[in-house]
Structure formats: structure tokens, C-alpha cells
Design an enzyme around this catalytic site. Structure first.
Site, mmCIF file in Angstrom:
data_model
loop_
_atom_site.group_PDB
_atom_site.id
_atom_site.type_symbol
_atom_site.label_atom_id
_atom_site.label_comp_id
_atom_site.label_asym_id
_atom_site.label_seq_id
_atom_site.Cartn_x
_atom_site.Cartn_y
_atom_site.Cartn_z
ATOM 1 N N LYS A 82 5.474 -21.912 5.639
ATOM 2 C CA LYS A 82 6.251 -21.421 6.964
ATOM 3 C C LYS A 82 6.561 -22.420 8.182
ATOM 4 O O LYS A 82 5.736 -23.231 8.581
ATOM 5 C CB LYS A 82 5.433 -20.181 7.620
ATOM 6 C CG LYS A 82 4.895 -19.154 6.269
ATOM 7 C CD LYS A 82 3.562 -17.496 6.566
ATOM 8 C CE LYS A 82 3.204 -16.843 5.463
ATOM 9 N NZ LYS A 82 2.406 -18.110 4.582
ATOM 10 N N ASP A 141 -7.226 -26.022 13.244
ATOM 11 C CA ASP A 141 -6.863 -24.867 12.385
ATOM 12 C C ASP A 141 -6.181 -25.491 11.407
ATOM 13 O O ASP A 141 -4.851 -26.524 11.525
ATOM 14 C CB ASP A 141 -5.952 -24.156 13.507
ATOM 15 C CG ASP A 141 -5.949 -22.795 12.840
ATOM 16 O OD1 ASP A 141 -6.414 -22.557 11.154
ATOM 17 O OD2 ASP A 141 -5.919 -21.289 13.260
ATOM 18 N N VAL A 182 -4.679 -17.912 -0.574
ATOM 19 C CA VAL A 182 -4.120 -18.456 -1.766
ATOM 20 C C VAL A 182 -5.081 -19.277 -2.398
ATOM 21 O O VAL A 182 -5.160 -19.705 -3.853
ATOM 22 C CB VAL A 182 -3.332 -19.725 -1.014
ATOM 23 C CG1 VAL A 182 -2.651 -21.369 -1.999
ATOM 24 C CG2 VAL A 182 -1.869 -18.960 -1.077
ATOM 25 N N GLU A 234 -1.611 -13.661 -6.280
ATOM 26 C CA GLU A 234 -2.521 -13.173 -5.096
ATOM 27 C C GLU A 234 -2.384 -12.310 -4.697
ATOM 28 O O GLU A 234 -0.948 -11.045 -4.562
ATOM 29 C CB GLU A 234 -2.272 -14.303 -3.794
ATOM 30 C CG GLU A 234 -1.040 -14.149 -3.248
ATOM 31 C CD GLU A 234 -1.301 -15.170 -2.058
ATOM 32 O OE1 GLU A 234 -1.778 -13.376 -1.023
ATOM 33 O OE2 GLU A 234 -0.124 -15.568 -1.315
#
Length: 312
Positions: free
Chosen positions: A166, A145, A113, A32
Site C-alpha cells: 500500500k 513499525d 498475510v 487470507e
């Protein structure tokens, strides 16, 4: 300039080295570009981008960094294009929904991604290395979200090597969504789902593999059983010696979430805010961990791609 290749109704420019490798059945690893443009500080981002490509080559595969340059989707970047993505102030983050708009406006965009996976799959690239996967955000019950990475992988035939998601995300909810969306998850040398900066997020995985050959075997079995239309996540933990100090991580995370609420940061601004907060509060240690895990993922992805190509 490399020739244009017509692929499923869109024009995609393949770098000659990538085109030759794909035609010959040699291993290729997609990379990416958002990490270059938005995830790493200048001017180190260009150097690190080259290091990531070097790691892929050293492990026996051809790197294919993906981006939109001058309105064109490019699979593999020459040095001028890589430099433009790393240094231009005009670069925008491009998810799948944005690809056509940026292309129509002859813009320059760094792929997330989701969009990297989409374009890589169109070109026939089977393996993709990134840092961390997007997922379900905390408080998603109210905000809805959720990263487009998840829904894109639910319909994209590609194997993604990442260091989990994360820790600023809702890891448990993300794993539930991966299951619901039929996205396979394999722990590479681990039974624990990685937590990006940390080797272990505290969540267990059902399946573990211990070699690139095992991953390649799963990829082949998925093709034979027609389940390869969904993405496959290879969760590759950062080496424990290189992870953030756990106590420091937890303290900074809680402080960051508190500051996030105090400032009213929401939506797409949450992740960059918290990543910058981590960088500042850990005095760069989080950035060092980020670079380490990305390089580690690039190596593993290249080895998987090589094994998969050898089994063709």
C-alpha cells in the site's frame, strides 16, 4: 466435519477438497481471511469472499481460505465457517504470534498475510494470493513499525501474489528490507513495483516475468538451489484502467497523513485508519480498486499454481 491431519506438531484441519487436491498434486491457492473480516464492508464481504474463491476455481485451482475457527486452524473453509468469519463480531486479526493464543482460547480469528503464509506452508500449499503485502511504515526510524509479513516471508517457503504494498507505507524502505531478508521479488508483466491502488509505485524492479510458466520455473529452480526456504513475491499490478486516479490518490494520501498526525494515530491503528480515510475521501473508488486487484491476484495465483503442479 473434515478429519484432523497432524502437521509439524500442530493440528490443522484441512477441508476435504483441499486435502484431496494436495494428496493428488493438484493446484491449490491459499487465501487470507483478514480481508474478509476487516478489509471489506459487511455484508458485501461475504459475497466478495465467494467471488475470490470462484476466480481461483475458474482459473483451474482449488481455493483454500485460511482462518482460525473454534480454536482450530483451518485450511479451506466450508460455507458456515466462511460466513462466521465474515459476520461474527468476535473475529480478531491473527498474526503468527497470535495463532497459539487464539487456538488455546477456542477463538475465531482472521489470518493476516503472515499467519496465512505460515499455515499454508505447514499444509504444503505453495502459492498464496492476497491484496497487498505489509511493509515498513513511514517514520519507522522512530516507531520501528514494520509488518510481520516481511520477517515471516524471510523464513517461509511460499510464493505470494500481491499488488505490491500500500502506498501509505514507505515503499522504498520496504523494498530494501525485502532485499536484506532474501525475499525474491518478480514483477508480473511489469518492471515497476506496484503501489496497490496504483499500477506503478515509482520504484523499479530487477526481475520481470511475463507468464505463470516463468514463475513456476523460478519456483522449481529455487527448490533445486535450496533457496526456496525464503518467500517469493510476485508483484502483480492492478490493471491501469482500474487503478485510482493518480492525482486523486496523491491528494488523499497527503491529506490522510496530515490527519493521521493531527489525531496522533499510531501503531497497528495506522493502516485501518488510512484505508478507511481513502474509502471515505474517494467515495468508494479505493474499495472498488481493492476488490479488482484481489480478484486479479487470485486469477494469476491460480494459473501459477496450475503451472507449478503441471511441472511436478
Amino acid at each position: 466435519m473434515a478429519p484432523l491431519y497432524r502437521i509439524e506438531r500442530i493440528d490443522v484441519q484441512l477441508h476435504p477438497e483441499v486435502a484431496d487436491a494436495l494428496a493428488a498434486g493438484r493446484p491449490v491457492v491459499a487465501l487470507e481471511s483478514t480481508i474478509i473480516s476487516h478489509g471489506l464492508p459487511r455484508p458485501d464481504n461475504l459475497r466478495i469472499a465467494r467471488e475470490i474463491e470462484h476466480e481461483v476455481r475458474q482459473a483451474g485451482a482449488v481455493p483454500a481460505t485460511i482462518a482460525i475457527v473454534d480454536g482450530q486452524a483451518r485450511i479451506g473453509l466450508d460455507d458456515d465457517a466462511l460466513r462466521a468469519v465474515a459476520s461474527s463480531d468476535e473475529v480478531v486479526k491473527v498474526s503468527v504470534r497470535d495463532i497459539a493464543t487464539v487456538a488455546a482460547r477456542n477463538g475465531i480469528g482472521a489470518t493476516t498475510v503472515a499467519s496465512t503464509a505460515h499455515l499454508a506452508a505447514l499444509a504444503g500449499v505453495k502459492v498464496f494470493a492476497t491484496g497487498g503485502l505489509g511493509g515498513v511504515h513511514r517514520e519507522a526510524r522512530d516507531s520501528w513499525d514494520e509488518s510481520a509479513d516481511l520477517t515471516t516471508l524471510s523464513r517461509t517457503p511460499i510464493t505470494v501474489v500481491c499488488a505490491g504494498v500500500k502506498s501509505i507505507l514507505d515503499v522504498a524502505a520496504t523494498l530494501e528490507r525485502l532485499e536484506t531478508l532474501n525475499i525474491g521479488v518478480l514483477g508480473f508483466g511489469t518492471n515497476a513495483f506496484p503501489g496497490f491502488y496504483l499500477a506503478d509505485s515509482g520504484h523499479r524492479l530487477d526481475w520481470r516475468v511475463d507468464s505463470p510458466a516463468e514463475v513456476a520455473a523460478v519456483m522449481r529452480a529455487r527448490e533445486q538451489l535450496s533457496t526456496d526456504g525464503y518467500g517469493l513475491v510476485v508483484a502483480n499490478p492492478i490493471p491501469e484502467a482500474d487503478q485510482l486516479d493518480v492525482t486523486l490518490h496523491d491528494r488523499v494520501l497527503q491529506a490522510g497523513l496530515t490527519e493521521l498526525d493531527r489525531r496522533g494515530v499510531s501503531g497497528k491503528n495506522v493502516t485501518p485508519f488510512l484505508l478507511e480515510f481513502f474509502h471515505a475521501q474517494t467515495h468508494g473508488a479505493s474499495l472498488a480498486a481493492n476488490v479488482t486487484l484481489v480478484l486479479n491476484n487470485a486469477r494469476v495465483a491460480a494459473r501459477i499454481a496450475a503451472e507449478y503442479a503441471a511441472s511436478s
